[in-house]
Write an enzyme that holds these catalytic residues in place. Structure first.
Site, PDB file in Angstrom:
ATOM      1  N   TYR A  44      66.828  71.413   0.438  1.00 51.45           N
ATOM      2  CA  TYR A  44      65.632  71.031   1.211  1.00 51.45           C
ATOM      3  C   TYR A  44      64.809  70.053   0.358  1.00 51.45           C
ATOM      4  O   TYR A  44      63.626  70.252   0.116  1.00 51.45           O
ATOM      5  CB  TYR A  44      64.759  72.251   1.570  1.00 51.45           C
ATOM      6  CG  TYR A  44      65.512  73.413   2.149  1.00 51.45           C
ATOM      7  CD1 TYR A  44      65.672  73.522   3.533  1.00 51.45           C
ATOM      8  CD2 TYR A  44      66.062  74.393   1.335  1.00 51.45           C
ATOM      9  CE1 TYR A  44      66.368  74.590   4.071  1.00 51.45           C
ATOM     10  CE2 TYR A  44      66.760  75.462   1.868  1.00 51.45           C
ATOM     11  CZ  TYR A  44      66.908  75.567   3.229  1.00 51.45           C
ATOM     12  OH  TYR A  44      67.590  76.620   3.750  1.00 51.45           O
ATOM     13  N   CYS A  91      56.307  77.760   1.395  1.00 54.28           N
ATOM     14  CA  CYS A  91      54.967  77.713   1.986  1.00 54.28           C
ATOM     15  C   CYS A  91      54.728  78.952   2.836  1.00 54.28           C
ATOM     16  O   CYS A  91      53.702  79.069   3.493  1.00 54.28           O
ATOM     17  CB  CYS A  91      54.796  76.437   2.807  1.00 54.28           C
ATOM     18  SG  CYS A  91      56.059  76.277   4.063  1.00 54.28           S
TER      19      CYS A  91
HETATM   20  N1  SAH Z   1      61.165  69.712  -1.636  1.00 55.69           N
HETATM   21  C1  SAH Z   1      60.552  68.654  -0.882  1.00 55.69           C
HETATM   22  C2  SAH Z   1      60.394  68.931   0.633  1.00 55.69           C
HETATM   23  C3  SAH Z   1      60.134  70.325   1.077  1.00 55.69           C
HETATM   24  S1  SAH Z   1      59.711  70.467   2.769  1.00 55.69           S
HETATM   25  C4  SAH Z   1      59.199  68.291  -1.495  1.00 55.69           C
HETATM   26  O1  SAH Z   1      58.696  69.037  -2.317  1.00 55.69           O
HETATM   27  O2  SAH Z   1      58.651  67.260  -1.166  1.00 55.69           O
HETATM   28  C5  SAH Z   1      61.174  71.130   3.469  1.00 55.69           C
HETATM   29  C6  SAH Z   1      62.233  70.092   3.760  1.00 55.69           C
HETATM   30  O3  SAH Z   1      63.369  70.756   4.308  1.00 55.69           O
HETATM   31  C7  SAH Z   1      61.834  69.054   4.807  1.00 55.69           C
HETATM   32  O4  SAH Z   1      62.047  67.779   4.254  1.00 55.69           O
HETATM   33  C8  SAH Z   1      62.820  69.301   5.975  1.00 55.69           C
HETATM   34  O5  SAH Z   1      63.208  68.124   6.630  1.00 55.69           O
HETATM   35  C9  SAH Z   1      63.977  69.936   5.296  1.00 55.69           C
HETATM   36  N2  SAH Z   1      64.840  70.832   6.089  1.00 55.69           N
HETATM   37  C10 SAH Z   1      64.509  71.605   7.134  1.00 55.69           C
HETATM   38  N3  SAH Z   1      65.564  72.374   7.507  1.00 55.69           N
HETATM   39  C11 SAH Z   1      66.591  72.058   6.673  1.00 55.69           C
HETATM   40  C12 SAH Z   1      67.943  72.531   6.543  1.00 55.69           C
HETATM   41  N4  SAH Z   1      68.421  73.460   7.359  1.00 55.69           N
HETATM   42  N5  SAH Z   1      68.688  72.013   5.562  1.00 55.69           N
HETATM   43  C13 SAH Z   1      68.206  71.068   4.719  1.00 55.69           C
HETATM   44  N6  SAH Z   1      66.936  70.590   4.806  1.00 55.69           N
HETATM   45  C14 SAH Z   1      66.138  71.070   5.759  1.00 55.69           C
END
Ligand code: SAH
Length: 481
Positions: free
Chosen positions: A332, A436
């Site tokens: 993610y 979060c």
């Molecule tokens: N670690 C990053 C973003 C965290 S937010 C930072 O700190 O900036 C969570 C992220 O997970 C988002 O970008 C969203 O698009 C992504 N996401 C949501 N579901 C997901 C999944 N099943 N697999 C991979 N990424 C996913």
């Protein structure tokens, strides 16, 4: 208790959404904007059998923890839920929420938490306001019209779609107000209509403003119902006068939807992105990029992620010895924010993210930072990692792929079981879980604790002062058997 009853009540607890809670006999009453310790007069607005929702009518005796809201719109707006609570108490509330979830949902004992939980990371308070304000680097203001037909910018009242004018949100940066007033004046002068939702007419829907705290670069992006904005050259010329203005863009959103941004962006003036830094890592941010909104607290969070990952200070040491780089998966990963922090420390990082655009940004960010040791994959974490693991096993006669550290930062719903299972199979020494939502985090911690892992560290980080949201970071370590 019946609807419209007016009564005196002492607030003794706080709910998950920041509302005050009091009891009359066995009847529980929830009161928005009331603070623990307040004695208030309240009016019951909605009565259920054992509980009800009341409106705060009068504060009879204020709580010692009550402070005056800095924003006069705080109660109406709903963007801040706990601005009337002292910052110290806000932090205590958030820490207690995380702790409570780990105990109730995660099955973690109080004794263990007493031992390993570190104090919440609060934000420095601004000297003249007594609490942290002006921390958001991104603001999105809906544009509408008042009764006289003048364009206004502000926020949606409660759950409605009528706009209450307010160009001075105290969570956002101060330059927002200047940008908004300039745009509103321009709209009046050139008779450019705000978008009207029900009629699906008019042009300007939202104004998105991004600000680089370190670089002081500003981006203004107007979300328009159309392919162009009349007289955009005039507007751009005026915006360009503001110090720091770097990018003026349009976002095209012609859909009947309450989703703010459309897919297409057009440059009107300057660059198509702004640049900012978190720590030493540089990021390019475009209107559609996901970027953490509180850069000051984000840096603290990412430093903790590096600390919990146990990889700090390998930079240089490992540069020539690529084989010795710790292998870290950042699931993610968004635009690669945490990944690049870890790559800076000399790790070999693999990032996974479902949004293709974010991965494009991540790759670009790796490039502009000269980091060749971060690789990114588009896809769902719960599909990409298990597939990688299986494929690796096939190629290496059953031997499983290994990771030294796995970092996850999922959205509110947490991780899918298929992903957690693969994580356990890969036997990382450490799992760093950023979240979060401490409820789903606790659920996933429970799963991992039942499969050979133990919670080693827990810390809450206050990314969003004055709201009820809280970020949590935990270190989960493989048990030595
Ligand atoms: N670690 C990053 C973003 C965290 S937010 C930072 O700190 O900036 C969570 C992220 O997970 C988002 O970008 C969203 O698009 C992504 N996401 C949501 N579901 C997901 C999944 N099943 N697999 C991979 N990424 C996913």
């Amino acid at each position: 208790m019946q609807k419209n009853d007016v009564f005196e009540i002492e607030i003794t607890d706080i709910g998950v959404n920041g509302e005050g809670i009091g009891k009359i006999g066995g009847y529980t009453v929830f009161v928005k904007d009331a603070v623990i310790g307040d004695v208030i007069e309240a009016k019951l607005m909605k009565a259920k059998k054992n509980y009800g929702y009341a409106r705060l009518m009068k504060i009879l005796c204020p709580s010692p923890d009550r402070v005056d809201a800095v924003c006069p719109m705080a109660r109406k707006c709903g963007g801040c839920q706990i601005q009337e609570m002292s910052y110290e108490k806000q932090l205590a509330f958030k820490e207690k929420k995380v702790r409570g979830n780990l105990i109730r949902i995660g099955g973690v004992s109080k004794e263990l938490l007493n031992h390993i939980m570190e104090p919440i990371v609060g934000m420095e308070e601004s000297a003249f306001l007594g609490a942290p304000f002006y921390y958001r680097n991104k603001a999105q203001f809906p544009i509408g019209e008042d009764k006289e037909g003048n364009p206004v910018a502000g926020f949606y009242a409660g759950r409605t779609h009528s706009i209450i004018p307010n160009t001075n949100c105290v969570l956002g940066v101060e330059v927002n107000e200047r940008v908004l007033n300039l745009i509103l004046d321009f709209m009046k002068e050139y008779k450019i209509k705000p978008y009207h939702e029900t009629a699906h007419e008019g042009i300007i829907r939202h104004v998105l403003i991004r600000y680089g705290f370190r670089t002081k670069e500003i981006m203004v992006c107007l979300v328009v119902n159309g392919d162009r904005l009349p007289h955009s050259d005039v507007l751009a010329g005026r915006l360009a006068e503001i110090e720091g203005m770097t990018s003026v863009m349009l976002n095209v959103n012609k859909n009947r939807t309450n989703v703010i941004l459309g897919d297409k962006v057009k440059l009107i003036w300057g660059k198509d992105h702004i640049t900012d830094y978190i720590g030493d890592v540089k990021y390019q941010i475009s209107p559609l990029s996901f970027y953490q909104v509180n850069p000051v607290q984000t840096e603290k969070l990412y430093r903790l992620a590096v600390e919990y990952a146990g990889v700090a200070g390998r930079e240089g040491k490992c540069a020539e010895m690529a084989a010795e780089r710790p292998i870290v998966w950042d699931l993610y990963c968004g635009i690669g924010t945490i990944s690049l922090f870890l790559a800076k420390e000399g790790c070999q990082v693999y990032g996974v993210e479902v949004v293709p655009r974010a991965i494009e940004d991540a790759r670009n960010n790796a490039k502009i930072n000269g980091l060749g040791n971060a690789e990114f994959f588009v896809g769902k974490a719960e599909e990409v990692l298990p597939a990688y693991y299986e494929e690796y096993g096939r190629k290496h006669s059953g031997k499983g792929a290994h990771a030294d550290v796995i970092v996850v930062d999922p959205p509110r719903k947490g991780c899918e079981e298929a992903l957690l299972k693969t994580m356990v199979d890969m036997e990382p020494e450490r799992i760093v879980y950023v979240s979060c939502d401490s409820a789903t985090l606790s659920r996933d911690v429970k799963y991992l604790r039942e499969r050979g892992y133990e919670l080693e560290k827990v810390r809450a980080v206050d990314q969003f002062p004055h709201t009820v949201h809280v970020e949590t970071i935990v270190l989960i370590q493989k048990k030595t058997s």
